[in-house]
Design a protein around this motif. Structure first.
Motif, PDB file in Angstrom:
ATOM      1  N   TYR A   1      -7.879   7.032   4.433  1.00 26.28           N
ATOM      2  CA  TYR A   1      -8.105   8.347   3.838  1.00 26.28           C
ATOM      3  C   TYR A   1      -6.853   8.948   3.198  1.00 26.28           C
ATOM      4  O   TYR A   1      -6.940   9.900   2.432  1.00 26.28           O
ATOM      5  N   ASP A   2      -5.669   8.400   3.494  1.00 23.55           N
ATOM      6  CA  ASP A   2      -4.442   8.935   2.910  1.00 23.55           C
ATOM      7  C   ASP A   2      -4.158   8.211   1.594  1.00 23.55           C
ATOM      8  O   ASP A   2      -3.305   7.339   1.491  1.00 23.55           O
ATOM      9  N   VAL A   3      -4.899   8.590   0.558  1.00 24.13           N
ATOM     10  CA  VAL A   3      -4.815   7.867  -0.715  1.00 24.13           C
ATOM     11  C   VAL A   3      -3.581   8.257  -1.531  1.00 24.13           C
ATOM     12  O   VAL A   3      -3.245   7.593  -2.507  1.00 24.13           O
ATOM     13  N   GLU A   4      -2.905   9.320  -1.152  1.00 24.78           N
ATOM     14  CA  GLU A   4      -1.764   9.788  -1.937  1.00 24.78           C
ATOM     15  C   GLU A   4      -0.487   9.006  -1.649  1.00 24.78           C
ATOM     16  O   GLU A   4       0.399   8.926  -2.486  1.00 24.78           O
ATOM     17  N   GLY A   5      -0.382   8.441  -0.460  1.00 23.50           N
ATOM     18  CA  GLY A   5       0.860   7.799  -0.058  1.00 23.50           C
ATOM     19  C   GLY A   5       1.145   6.526  -0.832  1.00 23.50           C
ATOM     20  O   GLY A   5       0.313   5.625  -0.876  1.00 23.50           O
ATOM     21  N   GLU A   6       2.321   6.443  -1.427  1.00 23.62           N
ATOM     22  CA  GLU A   6       2.732   5.248  -2.147  1.00 23.62           C
ATOM     23  C   GLU A   6       3.770   4.451  -1.374  1.00 23.62           C
ATOM     24  O   GLU A   6       4.092   3.336  -1.754  1.00 23.62           O
ATOM     25  N   GLY A   7       4.286   5.024  -0.299  1.00 21.47           N
ATOM     26  CA  GLY A   7       5.356   4.380   0.448  1.00 21.47           C
ATOM     27  C   GLY A   7       4.904   3.707   1.716  1.00 21.47           C
ATOM     28  O   GLY A   7       5.734   3.353   2.555  1.00 21.47           O
ATOM     29  N   GLY A   8       3.593   3.547   1.911  1.00 20.25           N
ATOM     30  CA  GLY A   8       3.090   2.868   3.087  1.00 20.25           C
ATOM     31  C   GLY A   8       3.346   3.640   4.368  1.00 20.25           C
ATOM     32  O   GLY A   8       3.462   4.865   4.384  1.00 20.25           O
ATOM     33  N   TYR A   9       3.453   2.891   5.456  1.00 26.28           N
ATOM     34  CA  TYR A   9       3.586   3.505   6.774  1.00 26.28           C
ATOM     35  C   TYR A   9       4.800   4.429   6.905  1.00 26.28           C
ATOM     36  O   TYR A   9       4.668   5.532   7.456  1.00 26.28           O
ATOM     37  N   PRO A  10       5.997   4.047   6.437  1.00 25.94           N
ATOM     38  CA  PRO A  10       7.137   4.953   6.616  1.00 25.94           C
ATOM     39  C   PRO A  10       6.918   6.329   6.004  1.00 25.94           C
ATOM     40  O   PRO A  10       7.236   7.345   6.620  1.00 25.94           O
ATOM     41  N   GLU A  11       6.374   6.359   4.799  1.00 28.97           N
ATOM     42  CA  GLU A  11       6.122   7.644   4.156  1.00 28.97           C
ATOM     43  C   GLU A  11       5.085   8.442   4.925  1.00 28.97           C
ATOM     44  O   GLU A  11       5.250   9.650   5.145  1.00 28.97           O
ATOM     45  N   PHE A  12       4.016   7.772   5.346  1.00 32.94           N
ATOM     46  CA  PHE A  12       2.986   8.465   6.121  1.00 32.94           C
ATOM     47  C   PHE A  12       3.572   9.038   7.406  1.00 32.94           C
ATOM     48  O   PHE A  12       3.333  10.202   7.749  1.00 32.94           O
ATOM     49  N   TYR A  13       4.346   8.237   8.117  1.00 29.85           N
ATOM     50  CA  TYR A  13       4.875   8.675   9.406  1.00 29.85           C
ATOM     51  C   TYR A  13       5.843   9.848   9.257  1.00 29.85           C
ATOM     52  O   TYR A  13       5.729  10.861   9.957  1.00 29.85           O
ATOM     53  N   LEU A  14       6.791   9.738   8.327  1.00 25.18           N
ATOM     54  CA  LEU A  14       7.829  10.756   8.218  1.00 25.18           C
ATOM     55  C   LEU A  14       7.346  12.035   7.555  1.00 25.18           C
ATOM     56  O   LEU A  14       7.804  13.130   7.896  1.00 25.18           O
ATOM     57  N   THR A  15       6.429  11.912   6.593  1.00 27.51           N
ATOM     58  CA  THR A  15       5.980  13.107   5.871  1.00 27.51           C
ATOM     59  C   THR A  15       4.732  13.737   6.491  1.00 27.51           C
ATOM     60  O   THR A  15       4.657  14.956   6.634  1.00 27.51           O
ATOM     61  N   LYS A  16       3.753  12.918   6.839  1.00 26.74           N
ATOM     62  CA  LYS A  16       2.473  13.451   7.308  1.00 26.74           C
ATOM     63  C   LYS A  16       2.440  13.674   8.820  1.00 26.74           C
ATOM     64  O   LYS A  16       1.859  14.649   9.290  1.00 26.74           O
TER      65      LYS A  16
END
Length: 358
Positions: free
Chosen positions: A171-186
């Motif tokens: 469902y997180d279609v905006e993330g372009e940086g994979g897991y690291p971006e999801f973890y640190l930002t979201k």
């Protein structure tokens, strides 16, 4: 007056103690973000094993607290005792902020001990008080399921940490940086800018010289997070060399993170399964072909990836490992074709001499 100024100086401890690949993907960008947002702070980083070596290589000016294998033994009670000693050292530093980004038991145990001792801790921590934990250890009522399940032991001051437990990539279609971006930002809400994961390093001279006339490919297939290694590395290497590619594998780096990064820097493509190698390649801007296996490519967001498959009945985690069972691993011939198509698509030029060490 000097004492008053010193008391106002921020002193921040960041904690991320997983593998060096993980530290490359998550620890390094969050360190750089804190350097940017707290320019006058004294920032320390607590890490483990090769992760500490990677941080020293990427950011030489940062004070890294290096936990060794001896300080984090496999035996649970010895590790607890060691981490209690580490906590005493941390308390003596008088940090103004301590942020635990780790999701494994011992770092969360450390964070909870520090919080119970009145230290300014935020991030992930044990959801049980140290007093109760030690009581359960003493009366042997502590359950192995509690220690081994992050969902069972971890609490967090990060308000969106609950997102970490679900299949976020669906469902997180905006993330372009994979897991690291999801973890640190979201999940953590710590980093709002693009992650800064690049490591500046010179290319391996020997490979860079060969790369002037031939494409260089790194086969980094000695690790895999999906439970089994790619079984046809030798065949793939032979096919690539027959086509004129210069090919090396991760064993050539001899376990040295600096040598590995230099070799990746001199390469035109990295082939790996889901592992820290994907993040090392990204750090030195080397494109990656991910052999996805049973993993979801969106976790690593490589430049190129094979289609995910079910666990191989012949080579995956099953008890029989009967040779007659069908193998569904990507065939070397198919990977060769994909690699040739990638170079046609990218039209990558060989690395030039400017990337070599002086």
């Amino acid at each position: 007056m000097n004492e008053l100024l010193e008391s106002k100086t921020e002193k921040i401890l960041l904690i991320r103690m997983l593998s060096s690949g993980d530290v490359c993907a998550i620890g390094l960008p969050v360190l750089r973000y804190f350097q940017k947002t707290h320019p006058n702070a004294e920032i320390h980083f607590l890490s483990f094993g090769d992760g500490a070596e990677l941080l020293k290589l990427a950011e030489p000016s940062v004070q890294v607290i290096h936990v060794t294998q001896q300080q984090w033994p496999d035996e649970f009670f010895q590790a607890m005792e060691s981490f209690l000693g580490l906590a005493e050292d941390i308390i003596g530093e008088n940090y103004t902020q301590i942020i635990n980004l780790d999701t494994t038991f011992m770092p969360c145990f450390l964070a909870r001990f520090l919080a119970d001792a009145g230290e300014p801790v935020s991030g992930n921590y044990l959801n049980m008080s140290i007093q109760l934990l030690l009581q359960q250890v003493q009366d042997t009522s502590l359950q192995a399921d509690y220690v081994n399940s992050t969902a069972a032991f971890m609490a967090s001051s990060f308000v969106n940490m609950h997102k970490w437990y679900g299949p976020w990539w669906q469902y997180d279609v905006e993330g372009e940086g994979g897991y690291p971006e999801f973890y640190l930002t979201k999940c953590c809400g710590l980093v709002v800018d693009k992650l800064q994961q690049t490591i500046t390093i010179g290319a391996d001279k020997r490979l860079a010289k060969k790369g002037k006339t031939n494409k260089v490919i790194g086969l980094c297939l000695g690790q895999s997070d999906d439970g089994y290694l790619y079984p046809y590395t030798s065949r793939l290497k032979k096919l690539l060399e027959q086509k004129g590619f210069v090919v090396w594998d991760d064993e050539d780096a001899k376990g040295d993170i600096r040598s590995l990064l230099k070799m990746l820097k001199a390469s035109d493509l990295t082939v790996c399964k889901p592992s820290g190698y994907r993040w090392y390649a990204q750090a030195v801007e080397c494109p990656t072909l991910l052999i996805s296996g049973v993993s979801e490519p969106a976790l690593l967001m490589p430049e190129f990836a094979t289609d995910p498959v079910t666990s191989c009945m012949q080579h995956g985690n099953n008890e029989s490992h009967i040779a007659a069972l069908e193998c569904n691993c990507d065939k070397p011939e198919d990977l060769l074709e994909s690699i040739e198509s990638i170079f046609v698509h990218l039209a990558i030029e060989p690395q030039d001499s400017e990337q070599q060490d002086e």
